[in-house]
Structures are given as structure tokens and as C-alpha cells.
Design an enzyme around this catalytic site. Sequence first.
Site, mmCIF file in Angstrom:
data_model
loop_
_atom_site.group_PDB
_atom_site.id
_atom_site.type_symbol
_atom_site.label_atom_id
_atom_site.label_comp_id
_atom_site.label_asym_id
_atom_site.label_seq_id
_atom_site.Cartn_x
_atom_site.Cartn_y
_atom_site.Cartn_z
ATOM 1 C CG HIS A 58 -14.426 45.105 119.394
ATOM 2 N ND1 HIS A 58 -12.832 44.556 119.512
ATOM 3 C CD2 HIS A 58 -14.791 45.551 120.503
ATOM 4 C CE1 HIS A 58 -12.542 44.695 120.765
ATOM 5 N NE2 HIS A 58 -13.649 45.079 121.340
ATOM 6 C CG ASP A 59 -18.211 50.997 118.732
ATOM 7 O OD1 ASP A 59 -18.396 51.834 119.787
ATOM 8 O OD2 ASP A 59 -17.862 51.777 117.674
ATOM 9 C CG ASP A 116 -14.891 38.801 107.981
ATOM 10 O OD1 ASP A 116 -15.203 38.796 109.214
ATOM 11 O OD2 ASP A 116 -14.116 38.521 107.420
ATOM 12 C CG LEU A 117 -18.460 44.528 107.527
ATOM 13 C CD1 LEU A 117 -19.269 45.502 107.454
ATOM 14 C CD2 LEU A 117 -17.252 44.871 106.890
ATOM 15 C CE LYS A 118 -12.231 39.183 111.201
ATOM 16 N NZ LYS A 118 -12.357 39.499 109.664
ATOM 17 C CB THR A 152 -6.683 32.461 111.997
ATOM 18 O OG1 THR A 152 -7.267 33.200 110.843
ATOM 19 C CG2 THR A 152 -7.823 31.401 112.611
ATOM 20 C CD GLN A 198 -5.010 33.418 107.868
ATOM 21 O OE1 GLN A 198 -4.974 33.562 109.320
ATOM 22 N NE2 GLN A 198 -6.182 33.925 107.262
ATOM 23 N N PRO A 209 -22.220 48.288 123.089
ATOM 24 C CG PRO A 209 -22.968 47.161 125.038
ATOM 25 C CD PRO A 209 -22.146 48.126 124.560
ATOM 26 C CG ASN A 210 -27.197 52.365 121.293
ATOM 27 O OD1 ASN A 210 -28.280 51.950 121.238
ATOM 28 N ND2 ASN A 210 -27.126 53.557 120.822
ATOM 29 N N GLY A 266 -9.397 32.318 101.110
ATOM 30 C CA GLY A 266 -9.184 33.363 100.289
ATOM 31 C C GLY A 266 -8.167 33.409 99.307
ATOM 32 N NE ARG A 267 -4.158 36.046 101.790
ATOM 33 C CZ ARG A 267 -3.511 36.442 103.074
ATOM 34 N NH1 ARG A 267 -2.620 37.345 102.631
ATOM 35 N NH2 ARG A 267 -3.915 35.785 104.132
ATOM 36 C CE LYS A 285 -13.695 36.252 105.145
ATOM 37 N NZ LYS A 285 -13.128 37.801 105.196
HETATM 38 O O1 C5P Z 1 -6.674 34.764 101.843
HETATM 39 P P1 C5P Z 1 -7.022 34.010 103.267
HETATM 40 O O2 C5P Z 1 -7.584 32.602 103.011
HETATM 41 O O3 C5P Z 1 -5.949 34.017 104.283
HETATM 42 O O4 C5P Z 1 -8.226 34.858 103.937
HETATM 43 C C1 C5P Z 1 -9.082 34.525 105.132
HETATM 44 C C2 C5P Z 1 -9.986 35.231 105.034
HETATM 45 O O5 C5P Z 1 -10.750 35.302 106.598
HETATM 46 C C3 C5P Z 1 -9.734 37.012 105.232
HETATM 47 O O6 C5P Z 1 -10.792 37.534 104.791
HETATM 48 C C4 C5P Z 1 -9.593 37.327 106.641
HETATM 49 O O7 C5P Z 1 -10.094 38.863 107.068
HETATM 50 C C5 C5P Z 1 -10.685 36.326 107.400
HETATM 51 N N1 C5P Z 1 -10.498 35.947 108.817
HETATM 52 C C6 C5P Z 1 -9.304 35.410 109.300
HETATM 53 N N2 C5P Z 1 -9.153 35.253 110.554
HETATM 54 C C7 C5P Z 1 -10.128 35.402 111.406
HETATM 55 C C8 C5P Z 1 -11.332 35.615 110.899
HETATM 56 C C9 C5P Z 1 -11.734 36.137 109.588
HETATM 57 O O8 C5P Z 1 -8.653 35.331 108.462
HETATM 58 N N3 C5P Z 1 -10.131 34.921 112.836
#
Ligand code: C5P
Length: 248
Positions: A70-71, A66-68, A130, A203, A73-74, A223-224, A39
Amino acid sequence: MTTFDAHPRSSLIVALDFDSLASAVKFAKQVADLVGMFKIGSQLFTSAGPEAVREISRLGTGVFLDLKYHDIPNTVAGAVLAAAAMPGLQLVNVHALGGASMMRAAAQAVSAGVPMGEDRPRLLAVTVLTSMDQKAIREVGIGGPPKTRAVQLAKLAQQAGVDGVVASVQEAKAIRKACGREFLIVTPGVRPKEAAGASRDDQARTATPREAIKAGADFMVVGRPITAAADPRAAAQAIVDEIAAAKS
Ligand code: C5P
């Protein structure tokens, strides 16, 4: 349309939240054979740009951008169109809070951006981050428990032609029930129990890989717990093993 294989590894998406492409590639090479997808989020994309998608896709794994978005529609449609043309892209996302017409525009663009005859990426919508608990969502003016909001946003996304959602494990079961078997569910906030120190980091709503699969997740983003592990290969393998056990 992109199809995903059934190997337990394919359910694991590793978040490359690095500040440079060199360190992301160096890390990704270490674990590429153990994971289904990488990702690329706003941190790496802001510093390295589309080159990050090209370099990471060369490792042979799929890429989740994963750039999410949010703007209006165009603007979102234009961004999704550009993303869909990137090599190796399997997942791309928008914020469901951008609304139904924004999601509809994104859903049309994700098909339109792909060269003829090639697989199109799947479009996801982020429901509720999350990292946000009930107090945090109330502070931004969104009422009710996170789960109720997430299910409502998932249904809105599905009606708008979106392929799936990013949502916490706590919400996955209710979303699966509301949106059916074909709707993709990607769960971040995953923390293996035995992870070093079992840190939740930032989280607010976490769950184990096993709980994610049992709740109906198709993919989990980690991730981490892998990128910051003393032995990232062992950390990734342990999660794949837990996924395999939960699926059997
Ligand atoms: O390091 P960690 O496991 O917390 O990383 C979670 C990844 O998921 C991060 O890159 C974060 O941007 C992404 N993410 C999230 N919650 C969301 C959508 C994406 O934690 N709802």
C-alpha cells in the site's frame, strides 16, 4: 499464467505466521503434503526476508506472499516486480485502498517481473481486513457496511486488472456475483467449528471451511487453527475433508 489443480487440498493455504524461518520450515515440513500453499506474511518476511520464500518453495508447495503493499504506484510496482521473480510464488497482494492507479501499476508489474516462458503469479487485492467490523471501518473514515465496501473495492480491483481479492466469507458471495466466475476469491478468517475452543482470535468476521466453499471461495487462508493445534496434521486433514465434502 499459474494454474491451480482441483484437489481439495489445493484450496487450503496455511499462514506461516512465525517469528523465525527455522520454526516456520520445521512446521511447514510437518503439513506440506496436506496443503496447497503456504502464506508468508509480514511477520516472517520481516525477520527472514526473501530467503523465506526460497526455503518454503523448496517444499514443493506454492507460496502466497502476503505483504499487502500500500504505497504510491511506482513503489508498489517495484515491489511487485521483485516479488514476481521469486521462486514458487503463486500469489502476491496489494491493498485495494491504495487506489486504481496503484493496482494498475501492480497488475502490469506482476507480468513484467516473470522470466520469459514461465508462469506469472496472480495478483490479489485486499478489500477490508477480516479483523475489522463495521465500527472499526467507520473509525478510519470508511462509511457503510463492510460488505458494500468490499464489493465496491473488488470491482475497482477487477477493472484495474487485478486477478482476485482477499475478502471475508461473508462478502464472497456478493463479490462472486459482481465479478464473475474467473475472479479469484481468497478468504481468511476461517475457523472450523470443531476447532479446539473454536477461538476467533482477533478475527471479527469468521466462517467455517464449508461456508467458505459454499460462498464461492477458491482458496481459504487458515493460520492458528492449524499452526496452534495440538495435532496440526489432523487439523489440516479435517479442513481438507470439509473442503472435499463441501465441493462434492
Ligand atoms: O491465524 P489466522 O487463521 O487468523 O490467520 C489468518 C491470516 O490471514 C493471517 O496471516 C492474516 O494476516 C491474514 N489475513 C487476514 N485478513 C485479511 C487478509 C489477510 O486475516 N483480510
